[in-house]
Design a protein around this motif. Structure first.
Motif, PDB file in Angstrom:
ATOM      1  N   LYS A 199      53.479  40.174  47.805  1.00 45.71           N
ATOM      2  CA  LYS A 199      53.379  41.009  46.607  1.00 45.71           C
ATOM      3  C   LYS A 199      52.030  41.713  46.474  1.00 45.71           C
ATOM      4  CE  LYS A 199      56.828  38.819  43.721  1.00 45.71           C
ATOM      5  NZ  LYS A 199      57.100  37.900  42.614  1.00 45.71           N
ATOM      6  N   MET A 200      51.003  41.067  47.050  1.00 44.22           N
ATOM      7  CA  MET A 200      49.639  41.582  46.873  1.00 44.22           C
ATOM      8  C   MET A 200      48.983  41.837  48.219  1.00 44.22           C
ATOM      9  SD  MET A 200      49.157  41.523  43.535  1.00 44.22           S
ATOM     10  CE  MET A 200      47.381  41.645  43.327  1.00 44.22           C
ATOM     11  N   GLN A 201      48.047  42.781  48.199  1.00 48.44           N
ATOM     12  CA  GLN A 201      47.202  43.017  49.381  1.00 48.44           C
ATOM     13  C   GLN A 201      45.748  42.828  48.964  1.00 48.44           C
ATOM     14  OE1 GLN A 201      48.836  46.964  49.756  1.00 48.44           O
ATOM     15  NE2 GLN A 201      49.385  46.590  51.886  1.00 48.44           N
ATOM     16  N   PHE A 202      45.054  41.940  49.679  1.00 45.80           N
ATOM     17  CA  PHE A 202      43.626  41.716  49.410  1.00 45.80           C
ATOM     18  C   PHE A 202      42.829  42.153  50.639  1.00 45.80           C
ATOM     19  CE2 PHE A 202      45.917  38.417  47.010  1.00 45.80           C
ATOM     20  CZ  PHE A 202      45.440  38.666  45.732  1.00 45.80           C
ATOM     21  N   VAL A 203      41.851  42.992  50.433  1.00 41.03           N
ATOM     22  CA  VAL A 203      40.985  43.421  51.535  1.00 41.03           C
ATOM     23  C   VAL A 203      39.539  43.233  51.081  1.00 41.03           C
ATOM     24  CG1 VAL A 203      40.276  45.344  53.003  1.00 41.03           C
ATOM     25  CG2 VAL A 203      42.667  45.131  52.296  1.00 41.03           C
ATOM     26  N   VAL A 204      38.757  42.526  51.887  1.00 41.95           N
ATOM     27  CA  VAL A 204      37.331  42.414  51.560  1.00 41.95           C
ATOM     28  C   VAL A 204      36.585  43.462  52.373  1.00 41.95           C
ATOM     29  CG1 VAL A 204      35.275  40.962  51.664  1.00 41.95           C
ATOM     30  CG2 VAL A 204      37.458  39.978  50.921  1.00 41.95           C
ATOM     31  N   VAL A 205      35.860  44.329  51.674  1.00 40.41           N
ATOM     32  CA  VAL A 205      35.094  45.405  52.317  1.00 40.41           C
ATOM     33  C   VAL A 205      33.616  45.055  52.266  1.00 40.41           C
ATOM     34  CG1 VAL A 205      34.452  47.852  52.178  1.00 40.41           C
ATOM     35  CG2 VAL A 205      36.822  47.147  51.773  1.00 40.41           C
ATOM     36  N   ARG A 206      32.932  45.321  53.391  1.00 35.13           N
ATOM     37  CA  ARG A 206      31.516  44.949  53.508  1.00 35.13           C
ATOM     38  C   ARG A 206      30.686  46.189  53.824  1.00 35.13           C
ATOM     39  NH1 ARG A 206      32.069  42.591  58.157  1.00 35.13           N
ATOM     40  NH2 ARG A 206      31.018  44.190  59.356  1.00 35.13           N
ATOM     41  N   ASP A 207      29.599  46.378  53.073  1.00 34.84           N
ATOM     42  CA  ASP A 207      28.606  47.359  53.509  1.00 34.84           C
ATOM     43  C   ASP A 207      27.308  46.606  53.761  1.00 34.84           C
ATOM     44  OD1 ASP A 207      27.241  47.021  51.096  1.00 34.84           O
ATOM     45  OD2 ASP A 207      27.893  48.925  50.230  1.00 34.84           O
ATOM     46  N   HIS A 208      26.220  47.312  54.024  1.00 35.46           N
ATOM     47  CA  HIS A 208      25.004  46.587  54.412  1.00 35.46           C
ATOM     48  C   HIS A 208      24.368  45.824  53.252  1.00 35.46           C
ATOM     49  CE1 HIS A 208      23.359  50.369  52.851  1.00 35.46           C
ATOM     50  NE2 HIS A 208      22.252  49.698  52.627  1.00 35.46           N
ATOM     51  N   THR A 209      24.928  45.973  52.050  1.00 42.29           N
ATOM     52  CA  THR A 209      24.341  45.266  50.898  1.00 42.29           C
ATOM     53  C   THR A 209      25.188  44.100  50.398  1.00 42.29           C
ATOM     54  OG1 THR A 209      25.405  46.624  49.194  1.00 42.29           O
ATOM     55  CG2 THR A 209      23.334  47.466  50.124  1.00 42.29           C
ATOM     56  N   GLY A 210      26.425  43.972  50.895  1.00 42.56           N
ATOM     57  CA  GLY A 210      27.248  42.862  50.418  1.00 42.56           C
ATOM     58  C   GLY A 210      28.736  43.119  50.620  1.00 42.56           C
ATOM     59  N   MET A 211      29.566  42.294  49.942  1.00 48.31           N
ATOM     60  CA  MET A 211      31.021  42.380  50.116  1.00 48.31           C
ATOM     61  C   MET A 211      31.719  42.468  48.774  1.00 48.31           C
ATOM     62  SD  MET A 211      31.884  39.947  53.331  1.00 48.31           S
ATOM     63  CE  MET A 211      30.922  38.458  53.228  1.00 48.31           C
ATOM     64  N   VAL A 212      32.852  43.169  48.758  1.00 46.47           N
ATOM     65  CA  VAL A 212      33.636  43.294  47.529  1.00 46.47           C
ATOM     66  C   VAL A 212      35.121  43.155  47.871  1.00 46.47           C
ATOM     67  CG1 VAL A 212      33.772  45.832  47.676  1.00 46.47           C
ATOM     68  CG2 VAL A 212      34.066  44.685  45.450  1.00 46.47           C
ATOM     69  N   GLN A 213      35.858  42.544  46.940  1.00 47.28           N
ATOM     70  CA  GLN A 213      37.304  42.409  47.146  1.00 47.28           C
ATOM     71  C   GLN A 213      38.040  43.611  46.581  1.00 47.28           C
ATOM     72  OE1 GLN A 213      39.392  38.551  46.624  1.00 47.28           O
ATOM     73  NE2 GLN A 213      40.579  39.594  45.029  1.00 47.28           N
ATOM     74  N   VAL A 214      38.977  44.131  47.376  1.00 47.61           N
ATOM     75  CA  VAL A 214      39.853  45.210  46.937  1.00 47.61           C
ATOM     76  C   VAL A 214      41.235  44.580  46.735  1.00 47.61           C
ATOM     77  CG1 VAL A 214      40.898  47.407  47.602  1.00 47.61           C
ATOM     78  CG2 VAL A 214      38.509  46.909  48.216  1.00 47.61           C
ATOM     79  N   THR A 215      41.798  44.729  45.543  1.00 44.61           N
ATOM     80  CA  THR A 215      43.054  44.058  45.192  1.00 44.61           C
ATOM     81  C   THR A 215      44.121  45.095  44.864  1.00 44.61           C
ATOM     82  OG1 THR A 215      41.703  42.316  44.199  1.00 44.61           O
ATOM     83  CG2 THR A 215      44.051  42.300  43.667  1.00 44.61           C
TER      84      THR A 215
END
Length: 440
Positions: A35-51
């Motif tokens: 039902k859901m897609q979770f993607v963790v995206v990383r740049d040079h400053t940290g990571m964020v979850q995309v839901t």
């Protein structure tokens, strides 16, 4: 229609809760559920979850996320939402558009279990995926900035000396020979002669941070065939003590800068505390050093003139016990193991006015007062059985009023290696060069 929103770095997302922003970075991990897609995206400053909640037929975001692979480069535009359940900073992004800028092939050539040599083959991925490596280059930048800052403050002129030479420098050993039109040239194994020439050119205090080449077939954890050297030369000195004082002040200044900017991150990432050294550093003559070490059972036959790695570690732990200091200058090395251009005291010609600086038992610097008198230089070169003819350009710098001077050469990678507690200089360099490695 989504307007192009300007890029926000992951570390700055907290200020944009409730707003629509774009983040650009790499796919760190994917959890694609029913039902859901979770993607963790990383740049040079940290990571964020995309839901993203799947929308089924015609859901472009769902299709784009479904096609992602780890390490793909993406730009995701969406709303920043507070969600205390999310481990990464209590935030998530609800995506409105997903742009795949460069889809990564799969599987990746390296993973968490990959050994160092194979990681070096894929160094760009290795650095990208490991926060330790990212931090290392941030620390290196701050360290160099601190060194330059101190040098500029002392009135130094930054020089850029040639790396190509017509004759093999210093002893002629350990140099790389290369074709140069119809003759041979050599890669400089130190800017030594050129910075001395700058002193003779009336440049009062000289420093350079640049490449140094050593053709020694060493496979140790602390040798490289090309490394970055920090070189300093100071004119009108009263003695080698002036050079040591300059160096300890420069290091204390630069390390304080690193501790200030990255101390917490280094503690967290490497488990190492950056201690700002107090000055002056302890000093021991080579004779005293050998006496201390031999009392502890080092070199029982009494034949070693120089310190081996074991000796360096031994004297470092002795100094740490006695003074609590991590640094020590070992001074007055015997003439036999120092170059002909190191000055010798009149009352003790068997030693040189030279030093090595050890940090936690690793040699990070060699320095000395140079012999600036032409006739003495000729005599000392002859004693070492050297032909002065190929060195005439160098020797000429001392024939027309060269002031007393001295300086040092420090290995930048070695300083970083000790500072961050790394096992090998290979980890302290972006692209390592050694006897068996000329790639990537």
């Amino acid at each position: 229609m989504i307007h192009m929103t300007s890029r926000v770095l992951v570390s700055g997302l907290r200020e944009h809760v409730g707003q629509t922003v774009s983040v650009s970075g790499w796919v760190n991990t994917l959890r694609l559920q029913r039902k859901m897609q979770f993607v963790v995206v990383r740049d040079h400053t940290g990571m964020v979850q995309v839901t993203h909640k799947r929308g089924g037929e015609g859901d472009e975001v769902e299709t784009a996320l479904e096609g992602l692979t780890p390490e793909s480069a993406v730009r995701i535009t969406g709303r920043v939402v507070d969600n205390p359940i999310v481990k990464l900073g209590g935030l998530e992004i609800i995506p409105e558009s997903v742009e795949v800028l460069n889809r990564a092939e799969t599987p990746l050539p390296i993973d968490e279990q990959t050994g160092l040599e194979h990681r070096l083959d894929w160094r760009f991925l290795d650095v990208r995926r490991r926060p330790q490596a990212q931090l290392l280059f941030a620390v290196q930048t701050t360290l160099e900035q601190g060194m330059r800052e101190y040098a500029y403050g002392q009135g130094c002129t930054e020089m850029h000396t040639p790396k190509l030479m017509g004759t093999a420098s210093e002893s002629g050993a350990e140099v790389f020979k290369l074709g140069y039109f119809d003759r041979s040239a050599y890669l400089a194994q130190s800017p030594q002669f050129f910075k001395q020439m700058a002193i003779s050119a009336g440049v009062d205090k000289v420093f350079e941070i640049g490449p140094v080449f050593r053709a020694e077939p060493s496979f140790t954890s602390r040798h490289a065939t090309e490394f970055t050297g920090v070189d300093v030369e100071l004119a009108w000195i009263d003695g080698v003590e002036d050079v040591m004082a300059f160096e300890e002040q420069m290091l204390a200044h630069a390390i304080a800068k690193v501790a200030d900017a990255h101390g917490e991150a280094i503690q967290e990432t490497f488990g190492v505390e950056v201690t700002v050294p107090t000055t002056p550093f302890p000093r021991l003559t080579m004779a005293e050093t050998q006496e201390v070490l031999r009392a502890k059972g080092w070199d029982p036959v009494g034949v070693k003139e120089d310190l081996d790695p074991e000796g360096e570690r031994g004297i470092a732990s002795y100094i740490k016990e006695q003074t609590g200091h991590e640094w020590v200058f070992v001074t007055h090395y015997p003439t036999s193991i120092r170059p002909f251009y190191h000055m010798r005291p009149t009352d003790d010609p068997g030693v040189t006015l030279s030093f090595d600086l050890l940090w936690k038992g690793l040699e990070v610097t060699t320095g000395a007062q140079r012999e600036h008198r032409y006739d003495v230089l000729l005599k000392q070169a002859a004693e070492k059985g050297m032909s002065t003819e190929p060195m005439q350009d160098y020797l000429n710098a001392f024939r027309y009023g060269c002031p007393p001077h001295g300086g040092l050469g420090m290995g930048l990678g070695r300083v970083l290696m000790v500072m961050l507690g790394l096992d090998s200089i290979r980890e302290a360099t972006f692209l390592f060069r050694g006897p068996n490695r000329l790639t990537p």
